[in-house]
Scaffold this active site. Structure first.
Site, PDB file in Angstrom:
ATOM      1  N   GLY A  53       0.792  -1.225   0.000  1.00  0.00           N
ATOM      2  CA  GLY A  53       0.000   0.000   0.000  1.00  0.00           C
ATOM      3  C   GLY A  53       0.823   1.274   0.000  1.00  0.00           C
ATOM      4  O   GLY A  53       0.298   2.357  -0.221  1.00  0.00           O
ATOM      5  N   CYS A 106     -27.661  -9.620 -16.501  1.00  0.00           N
ATOM      6  CA  CYS A 106     -27.047  -9.319 -17.795  1.00  0.00           C
ATOM      7  C   CYS A 106     -28.013  -9.743 -18.908  1.00  0.00           C
ATOM      8  O   CYS A 106     -28.511 -10.864 -18.914  1.00  0.00           O
ATOM      9  CB  CYS A 106     -25.727 -10.060 -17.936  1.00  0.00           C
ATOM     10  N   CYS A 122     -26.182 -12.764 -21.043  1.00  0.00           N
ATOM     11  CA  CYS A 122     -25.852 -14.065 -20.465  1.00  0.00           C
ATOM     12  C   CYS A 122     -26.635 -14.368 -19.196  1.00  0.00           C
ATOM     13  O   CYS A 122     -26.520 -15.449 -18.633  1.00  0.00           O
ATOM     14  CB  CYS A 122     -24.352 -14.161 -20.182  1.00  0.00           C
ATOM     15  N   CYS A 158     -22.830  -7.461 -18.937  1.00  0.00           N
ATOM     16  CA  CYS A 158     -21.602  -7.619 -18.158  1.00  0.00           C
ATOM     17  C   CYS A 158     -20.538  -6.669 -18.688  1.00  0.00           C
ATOM     18  O   CYS A 158     -20.361  -6.547 -19.902  1.00  0.00           O
ATOM     19  CB  CYS A 158     -21.064  -9.048 -18.288  1.00  0.00           C
ATOM     20  N   CYS A 162     -18.672 -12.760 -19.808  1.00  0.00           N
ATOM     21  CA  CYS A 162     -19.993 -12.831 -20.443  1.00  0.00           C
ATOM     22  C   CYS A 162     -19.955 -13.849 -21.590  1.00  0.00           C
ATOM     23  O   CYS A 162     -20.827 -14.716 -21.706  1.00  0.00           O
ATOM     24  CB  CYS A 162     -20.384 -11.452 -20.961  1.00  0.00           C
TER      25      CYS A 162
END
Lengths: 268, 301
Positions: free
Chosen positions: B40, B249, B252, B274, B280
């Protein structure tokens, strides 16, 4: 020494801040020279003097923003006793500044976050010391807005939509929210019109007395110290030329400069 | 896709392998090692000029160029899609200067360079996810002074970040930050996860893959090693939540992925699909069909 009515037990009369022969010069220009005093908990001390007399230099040294050339500034850290603030590590000093100390700037823009709402400004110190409960932080913020006589409906407004007097009161709330033991004020009423000044002083006096906060108030306005300060230091050319109880100094000035200062105030 | 292609791999030999010279790559690798060692923490590095405008992924490209080898397979996504301008040109760039194999399949890639998304499929050990970061400093909006923000990181003074979240709740009633949502890494450093949607924040926690972040303009690299704690900031009474959708979606039928809203006409018609195109496509190939999908279309292709 100060206007304390009851004699507290000896260990509670420990000084909060002890300043010993502090000097600071800028090259050959003297900022302040050989200043020393002791401040006790709950006491308000005023520093007056004309422009360029070293008031602000002294305040910057006392609030650890400017290291002195010589001398010591010691603050009572509670558990650790009196410690020289310039020997503290930087994180310790920064922690002190956002918990035990408050600094009220002359210009509220220096002390406020102008693009953060009033409530956020007041809550910042609480979040800085680890509070993570939104509702509590907000409640405390509203509480403090009420204490400084700001309308609760303004809690989500930005400080830039506030008047000068309101900004100054918000700055005071933001500083006092963590109940500091010592507050530095640099011309707290500067730039405000007279009626707003009077209300602000009234408010400050009430808060300082109620919370038992010690304060160092730098100003060129004798009315401010007359109302707020227990004790008074008069600075002239970087040196303290006279100090004592406020009423004593103002009613019976000894040093020629103090006499000049007191006689310069227009009596309406 | 990246089937056994026996070397020798070819690249445009007018350039050094992977464009950057070897000394620069060593310098960047040293920065990456430091970043991995201090999760970080933003490590400054000597960012180079790249043949790409700042803001288009110069940081990510430099990180990828420093860690990529001739045998690696690269996947590049932009907003989850493999076929958008940024993704296509960066993929082509590495095909040309490194001659590496490229893929659209998340599970086949060794290195995935991404802008704004983490793939839906769970990443595995050994994979590297490289983020393109426009602004590495999460505190910048509140504290413009670099010297001050460095001190705040050094002393872990992160109260200010909560002021930002407070402002959100005060103004909108909930934490309205939806992308670049600040996180605490390894319980120590506050980090901006680059502008990924907060939907992806939970995926960063204990991820099996190595996550590297490169900011080209700001010249900073930071990292999250595998299996590191990553916590999204929140309030006790306003806990962190991710976005959710009422729809699935349209192609899909997935209900567990990040959906993009697509406007279809000027009469309010829209559909949600998606954002991760590979995910997808994979689902449709497996026979999943959404409300507006056409069955069997994947097999036909």
């Amino acid at each position: 020494m100060s206007a304390v009515m009851v004699s507290a037990p000896v260990d509670e009369r420990r000084p909060l801040l002890r300043v010993e022969s502090v000097s600071k010069s800028y090259g050959s220009t003297i900022g302040c020279r050989d200043v020393g005093f002791t401040l006790y908990p709950g006491e308000v001390i005023g520093i007056v003097g004309e422009s360029g007399s070293g008031k602000s230099t002294l305040l910057n040294v006392l609030s650890a923003q400017l290291p002195p050339d010589s001398g010591r500034v010691e603050f009572d850290l509670g558990h650790g006793g009196l410690r020289d603030i310039f020997t503290l590590s930087e994180p310790e000093r920064r922690r002190l500044m956002r918990t035990d100390w408050g600094i009220v700037h002359q210009n509220p823009r220096d002390g406020l976050r102008m693009d953060v709402s009033a409530g956020g400004n007041v809550g910042e110190r609480l979040m800085a010391i680890g509070q993570r409960h939104y509702a509590n932080i907000r409640a405390e913020g509203l509480d403090w807005l009420a204490k400084v006589e700001l309308d609760a409906s303004r809690v989500d407004h930005l400080p830039k939509t506030f008047s000068g007097g309101m900004q100054q009161r918000l700055q005071i709330a933001r500083n006092l929210v963590t109940r500091p033991r010592l507050v530095f004020m640099d011309e707290p009423t500067g730039g405000l019109d007279v009626s707003v000044q009077a209300r602000l002083l009234d408010l400050l006096r009430g808060l300082v007395r109620e919370l038992g906060i010690a304060a160092i108030v730098v100003t060129h306005d004798l009315a401010v110290v007359r109302l707020l300060a227990d004790r008074l230091m008069v600075m002239w050319k970087g040196e303290v030329v006279e100090q004592g109880l406020t009423d004593q100094v103002l009613d019976d000035p000894h040093h020629p400069y103090t006499q000049l200062l007191v006689s310069s105030v227009l009596q309406v | 896709m990246s089937a056994a292609m026996p070397a020798p791999v070819q690249w445009d030999t007018a350039y050094n392998f992977a464009y950057l010279d070897e000394q620069t790559k060593r310098m960047i690798r040293r920065a990456i090692l430091k970043a991995v060692a201090v999760p970080g923490y933003q490590v400054p590095f000597g960012g180079r000029e790249m043949p790409l405008a700042y803001g288009w992924g110069t940081g990510g490209i430099q990180v990828t160029a420093s860690v990529i080898g001739p045998d690696d397979t690269l996947k590049v996504i932009d907003q989850g899609a493999d076929d958008t301008t940024n993704a296509v040109s960066i993929r082509r760039f590495f095909e040309r200067v490194a001659g590496v194999a490229t893929t659209e399949a998340t599970e086949e890639a060794d290195i995935i360079q991404t802008r704004h998304r983490i793939p839906e499929a769970e990443l595995a050990e050994g994979q590297v996810l490289v983020y393109q970061v426009p602004q590495p400093e999460p505190l910048r909006r509140l504290e413009p002074r670099e010297a001050e923000t460095r001190k705040m990181h050094g002393y872990a003074e992160y109260g200010l970040m909560h002021v930002n979240l407070y402002e959100d709740i005060a103004r909108y009633g909930h934490i309205a930050t939806t992308y670049g949502y600040p996180v605490m890494v390894n319980g120590r450093y506050l980090m901006s996860p680059s502008p990924i949607p907060k939907f992806d924040n939970p995926k960063m926690r204990d991820m099996k893959a190595l996550q590297l972040f490169g900011a080209g303009r700001e010249k900073r690299i930071y990292a999250i090693p595998p299996y590191t704690s990553v916590k999204s900031l929140d309030f006790e009474d306003h806990p962190f939540t991710v976005q959710s959708w009422d729809d699935c979606c349209a192609l899909c039928g997935a209900t567990d992925s990040y959906l993009d809203e697509v406007i279809l006409d000027d009469r309010g018609g829209k559909m949600f699909v998606c954002s991760d195109t590979h995910y997808c496509g994979q689902r449709r190939a497996d026979g999943h069909v959404g409300p507006q999908g056409v069955p069997g279309v994947e097999e036909a292709r």
